[in-house]
Design a protein around this motif. Sequence first.
Motif, PDB file in Angstrom:
ATOM      1  N   PRO B 453       0.827  -1.214   0.000  1.00 18.10           N
ATOM      2  CA  PRO B 453       0.000   0.000   0.000  1.00 18.10           C
ATOM      3  C   PRO B 453       0.858   1.260   0.000  1.00 18.10           C
ATOM      4  N   TRP B 454       1.993   1.183   0.632  1.00 19.01           N
ATOM      5  CA  TRP B 454       2.912   2.322   0.667  1.00 19.01           C
ATOM      6  C   TRP B 454       3.324   2.737  -0.747  1.00 19.01           C
ATOM      7  N   ARG B 455       3.656   1.712  -1.575  1.00 19.86           N
ATOM      8  CA  ARG B 455       4.097   2.026  -2.939  1.00 19.86           C
ATOM      9  C   ARG B 455       2.977   2.682  -3.737  1.00 19.86           C
ATOM     10  N   GLN B 456       1.764   2.211  -3.531  1.00 25.37           N
ATOM     11  CA  GLN B 456       0.631   2.791  -4.260  1.00 25.37           C
ATOM     12  C   GLN B 456       0.406   4.239  -3.823  1.00 25.37           C
ATOM     13  N   ALA B 457       0.551   4.484  -2.520  1.00 24.63           N
ATOM     14  CA  ALA B 457       0.381   5.845  -2.010  1.00 24.63           C
ATOM     15  C   ALA B 457       1.455   6.767  -2.590  1.00 24.63           C
ATOM     16  N   VAL B 458       2.681   6.236  -2.711  1.00 25.60           N
ATOM     17  CA  VAL B 458       3.780   7.039  -3.269  1.00 25.60           C
ATOM     18  C   VAL B 458       3.471   7.423  -4.717  1.00 25.60           C
ATOM     19  N   ASP B 459       2.882   6.495  -5.486  1.00 31.22           N
ATOM     20  CA  ASP B 459       2.507   6.794  -6.876  1.00 31.22           C
ATOM     21  C   ASP B 459       1.591   8.018  -6.945  1.00 31.22           C
ATOM     22  N   LEU B 460       0.609   8.065  -6.035  1.00 28.99           N
ATOM     23  CA  LEU B 460      -0.339   9.182  -6.056  1.00 28.99           C
ATOM     24  C   LEU B 460       0.384  10.499  -5.762  1.00 28.99           C
ATOM     25  N   ALA B 461       1.203  10.495  -4.726  1.00 30.76           N
ATOM     26  CA  ALA B 461       1.895  11.740  -4.371  1.00 30.76           C
ATOM     27  C   ALA B 461       2.823  12.186  -5.496  1.00 30.76           C
ATOM     28  N   SER B 485     -10.017  10.416  -1.523  1.00 33.43           N
ATOM     29  CA  SER B 485     -10.464  11.000  -0.256  1.00 33.43           C
ATOM     30  C   SER B 485      -9.304  11.774   0.374  1.00 33.43           C
ATOM     31  N   ASP B 486      -9.630  12.629   1.314  1.00 31.24           N
ATOM     32  CA  ASP B 486      -8.583  13.378   2.030  1.00 31.24           C
ATOM     33  C   ASP B 486      -7.617  12.418   2.719  1.00 31.24           C
ATOM     34  N   GLU B 487      -8.168  11.338   3.210  1.00 30.92           N
ATOM     35  CA  GLU B 487      -7.324  10.371   3.923  1.00 30.92           C
ATOM     36  C   GLU B 487      -6.302   9.740   2.971  1.00 30.92           C
ATOM     37  N   GLU B 488      -6.791   9.428   1.753  1.00 37.95           N
ATOM     38  CA  GLU B 488      -5.872   8.816   0.773  1.00 37.95           C
ATOM     39  C   GLU B 488      -4.771   9.800   0.369  1.00 37.95           C
ATOM     40  N   ILE B 489      -5.152  11.048   0.180  1.00 38.20           N
ATOM     41  CA  ILE B 489      -4.137  12.044  -0.208  1.00 38.20           C
ATOM     42  C   ILE B 489      -3.173  12.280   0.958  1.00 38.20           C
ATOM     43  N   ALA B 490      -3.734  12.323   2.164  1.00 37.15           N
ATOM     44  CA  ALA B 490      -2.868  12.518   3.340  1.00 37.15           C
ATOM     45  C   ALA B 490      -1.893  11.349   3.468  1.00 37.15           C
ATOM     46  N   GLU B 491      -2.382  10.141   3.204  1.00 34.63           N
ATOM     47  CA  GLU B 491      -1.506   8.950   3.267  1.00 34.63           C
ATOM     48  C   GLU B 491      -0.397   9.053   2.217  1.00 34.63           C
ATOM     49  N   LEU B 516       6.696  22.110  -3.198  1.00 36.14           N
ATOM     50  CA  LEU B 516       5.338  21.641  -3.498  1.00 36.14           C
ATOM     51  C   LEU B 516       4.843  20.644  -2.456  1.00 36.14           C
ATOM     52  N   HIS B 517       5.762  19.832  -1.950  1.00 35.48           N
ATOM     53  CA  HIS B 517       5.385  18.847  -0.937  1.00 35.48           C
ATOM     54  C   HIS B 517       4.782  19.556   0.273  1.00 35.48           C
ATOM     55  N   ALA B 518       5.452  20.618   0.731  1.00 35.18           N
ATOM     56  CA  ALA B 518       4.956  21.369   1.898  1.00 35.18           C
ATOM     57  C   ALA B 518       3.633  22.059   1.565  1.00 35.18           C
ATOM     58  N   GLN B 519       3.519  22.530   0.323  1.00 31.77           N
ATOM     59  CA  GLN B 519       2.266  23.201  -0.068  1.00 31.77           C
ATOM     60  C   GLN B 519       1.085  22.234  -0.026  1.00 31.77           C
ATOM     61  N   PHE B 520       1.322  21.002  -0.504  1.00 29.06           N
ATOM     62  CA  PHE B 520       0.251  19.998  -0.453  1.00 29.06           C
ATOM     63  C   PHE B 520      -0.112  19.685   0.998  1.00 29.06           C
ATOM     64  N   LEU B 521       0.909  19.581   1.829  1.00 27.20           N
ATOM     65  CA  LEU B 521       0.643  19.271   3.241  1.00 27.20           C
ATOM     66  C   LEU B 521      -0.205  20.366   3.884  1.00 27.20           C
ATOM     67  N   GLN B 522       0.064  21.617   3.497  1.00 25.68           N
ATOM     68  CA  GLN B 522      -0.706  22.739   4.066  1.00 25.68           C
ATOM     69  C   GLN B 522      -2.169  22.701   3.611  1.00 25.68           C
ATOM     70  N   LEU B 523      -2.389  22.177   2.390  1.00 25.84           N
ATOM     71  CA  LEU B 523      -3.757  22.138   1.867  1.00 25.84           C
ATOM     72  C   LEU B 523      -4.600  21.049   2.525  1.00 25.84           C
TER      73      LEU B 523
END
Lengths: 195, 566
Positions: B453-461, B485-491, B516-523
Amino acid sequence: MRAAATAGLLAVLAGGLLTGCAGNSTAITDPPLCRADSDGAGSGVILMAQSVPSASFVPCIGAALPLGWDFHHLIARNGAARFWLDSDRDGQQAVEVRLTESCTTSGTTEIPSDHDGMRRFERVTRINPTYAGTRYYVFDGGCLTVSFSLAGDDPGEALALASQVVGVVARSDLQQQVHEQSGGRLELDPGEGSP
Amino acid sequence: MATLPPVATATGAAARPAPPALRRVRRRRRPSGEPPPLPRHLAKSGKWWLAASAGVVVAWIVVAATGSVSHFDVVDTRVLQAFAQMRTAPLTRAALIAGGLATPIAVYVLWVANLAILVVLRRWRHLFVWFGVALVVVAFGSLMLNALQRPRPYDVELLGRWSGYSMPSLPITVLTAFLVSTLYALVPAGRTRTVGKWVICALLAITALSRLYLAQDHPTDIVAGAVLGVAVPLAAFRLLTPNDVFPVRYSRGRTAHLDVTGARGDAIVRALQDQLGLLATSVEPFNLAGSGGSTPLRIGVKSGEAAGETFVFGKLYAATHVRSDRWYKLGRTLLYGRLEDEQPFHSPRRLVQYEDYVLHLLSDAGLAVPRPLGIVEITPEREYVLVTEFIDGAREIGDAEVDERIIDQGLSIVRRLWDVGMAHRDIKPANVLVRNGTMFLIDTAFAEVRPSPWRQAVDLANMMLVLALRTDAEQVYRRARLQFSDEEIAEAFAATRGLTMPSQLRHLLREQGRDLHAQFLQLLPYRLPPVRIQRWSWRRVILTIATLFAALLAALILVNNLGQPL
């Protein structure tokens, strides 16, 4: 796990190569026996004779080494030859046997020789905390030096070993051996008028 | 798996244009016994030298078994005596100087200079082969000296420096091996190397004559030493660093790529016709800078239209790429541990089969990936070409216009990958192409079925970061919430940081100076704790210890041999 096994195998292989490559690559690992077989002295003894062409005697290992002693290796090159004996009590390279064309015996004491045709000199450098000393045998065209650097408590064993185990072969015997082995066609040393 | 419809996006389904028609001819099966398009071979001279070295070993065994060494001694001695008859003081001085190349100091200089040059040039493979040749030659030469125990020449005065037994002549063996290794590691193939061979012949002849004149070796010692000294490096360099795979060059360019001109180029053209029925008109490297794991090719082929031409894409995989893949995966396992639940490939055939399979899988899943056209065998078990559709006219996303439609397509690709249980694992601008408003995902070599699941989450980010490079984080985040979902993006952003991003993506982010990473985290409405990358397993522990041990041993060997190889 296959990668781990491969890495381990490579490491062992590299270790083997490391061991094989450590030290002088022309070092001789077989002891130079005074009588290797019925034909006479070992090749190492002949090589030592070639190192010092003027030497009328050549050192060799004349008897089996006692328990706890091992042959280290022999290095024979133009002008000099030397070999070492290791001891499990007196340390690695505790005894060094060296053949050269000449040597300096100043500061030594001459004592009766245990080999015919040679003069024997002794020098004790240190007895505490460990023993260090040198024994010289001087003869026509050469000098045999036995150096002791003993880490053990009892130097007597090593000193006796040098007398019992380290022997000598006359050059004339080696010349005869080469002559016979080549069917009379070759000599160890170039003769008069030879190149 | 049944073919799924094209990826549906928030802005509608992404139509996938049909590939151009290709002209096909009847395929031909290679009959048993017929050589493959590019047979693997050691050059004739290599075989000759190997045969000669085998002859030397057989001669040693025969002489030792029959006790006939004295016959050789006599012949050798007569030759040396003839040389000795010519001795004069000036000639002796000249011979001592001429023999200088075989002295320990000269060999040492040659040794250290080669190692230093190869390190500076970062020609690591040649360096390891060089080092291996040196170890093998010195160890084998030393072993044979002690096994054969041949004294120095009799009946003639020995002049100059010598050490130890004489058969084989270790100075000649080592000098020859070092010179030949130098030639194959540093001199480009072709005329320069041919000239180099003659120079080496001349240097060895001078050294050999000097040693014969001085009676340091028997003639047979020199012959045996030279044969071994040539055969070992020749075989090692030709087999482990073949010219066409690891050419010695002094121009810039990635050395991992294979030369596709000459015999290999012809073989590819022939193989494409025989095995896929494609009539190739040109084979040229394509976008080499974007690929380190294979040699990408643009192949011109006859199209379905009369007298027309089009392109297909080829990925040439060779044993060297498999080794690179293995080292890459070992490195990742050491760096990340348990999360990278992947195994290296052990042959180019497996690698190319896997990528072809993944392409079929993704294509069947309705994803816009290049359509696989087949696999072509160039050299059995060593070289294969994976042939796919060529996305002609496409641009990397970093150079393309990116609007909401493209953003949606990118996000939908990840959604579909999740749905079919896959991860691409290398989402970066170079692998995301855009053509006429359609996004294509390429380079699926690292894709994985049922990843963590970690690898799949990395693909999204990574996809969101790639898309935001040409737009902004806010827009991408807004579109992403339509599919995730917000949870999926947060993951995804909890899983992705630093080394988990492809290096190209990291460099571009750094270049733009936007975090950009920090900007996404802020959103995000909330953040999840960062996913720990460093996970330990027994496999990782063993591999780490083995790697450290191997590195330590290599360092010890290097230090030991740097001192003096002879």
